[in-house]
Design an enzyme around this catalytic site. Structure first.
Site, short mmCIF file in Angstrom:
data_model
loop_
_atom_site.label_atom_id
_atom_site.label_comp_id
_atom_site.label_asym_id
_atom_site.label_seq_id
_atom_site.Cartn_x
_atom_site.Cartn_y
_atom_site.Cartn_z
N LYS A 244 -10.22 8.07 2.27
CA LYS A 244 -9.99 7.30 0.94
C LYS A 244 -8.49 8.49 1.66
CE LYS A 244 -10.46 7.33 -2.62
NZ LYS A 244 -11.00 6.91 -4.26
N ASP B 201 -9.53 2.68 -2.93
CA ASP B 201 -10.18 2.88 -3.84
C ASP B 201 -10.39 1.73 -4.77
OD1 ASP B 201 -7.94 1.27 -5.17
OD2 ASP B 201 -7.35 3.24 -6.18
#
Length: 212
Positions: free
Chosen positions: A120, A138
């Site tokens: 991420k 997320d």
């Protein structure tokens, strides 16, 4: 959600916000990397408060190392998990100086090899600092993608792959920012603000509400 609806959905996002970007404050790829590393399980607001004091003093790998781990902790102690984050940042700065001449690498493999940098974080840096069409999933994007029907998946990676497959190429550079902002301020977790949602006509969740 079909192809035409997906196209229209992102056209709405683009019309409302033609140039979206992260809410983290940064002025270089290195500052962005540090800010994103600090943002894990923390709000952008809390990170920005910390980096507003940190970056004027230390915004390069060498400057961070000059602070030392304890010195770094004193600047980020208001952020959750600051002990482990400080350790990872010091390790990362050491590697950046040793292997990359102090520069942030622009490849996923290199970024993910840095301590404290997962997929991420790498995606955020690749997208925002280097203009690559990546999708950093997320909790907000995971929720929006599943709730709207844009990309249904049980894991962040599955959602990431689904989004990259479905989102038209012309929107992929900015899609990450549109979706995270939408999840943060409109499609919130407990009670989504469907009445003020600009993509509600394309949303599976909104359609299901209408059937009740």
């Amino acid at each position: 959600m079909n192809k035409q609806q997906c196209q229209a959905l992102f056209e709405h996002f683009r019309t409302a916000n033609p140039h979206p970007t992260t809410e983290l404050y940064f002025s270089s790829p290195f500052e962005l990397l540090i800010a994103v590393m600090l943002s894990a399980q923390a709000t952008d607001i809390s990170v920005n408060k910390a980096t507003a004091n940190l970056f004027p003093i230390a915004n390069t790998p060498q400057a961070i190392l000059n602070l030392g781990e304890e010195g770094l902790k004193s600047h980020i102690k208001t952020i959750g998990l600051y002990n482990s984050k400080a350790k990872h940042i010091i390790q990362t700065c050491t590697i950046l100086l040793a292997d990359y001449l102090g520069q942030v690498p622009a490849s996923r493999e290199a970024l993910e090899s840095l301590p404290g940098v997962g997929r991420k974080t790498a995606n955020v840096v690749l997208n925002t600092a280097f203009g690559q069409p990546t999708m950093a999933v997320d909790t907000h994007i995971f929720r929006v993608a599943n709730r709207t029907g844009l990309a249904v998946g049980k894991t962040p990676l599955a959602v990431e792959k689904g989004l990259l497959k479905r989102i038209p190429a012309e929107f992929q550079q900015d899609a990450h920012h549109w979706l995270i902002l939408h999840g943060r301020y409109v499609c919130i977790a407990r009670k989504p603000r469907c009445e003020s949602c600009l993509i509600r006509e394309y949303c599976d969740f909104n359609k299901n509400l209408g059937k009740k």
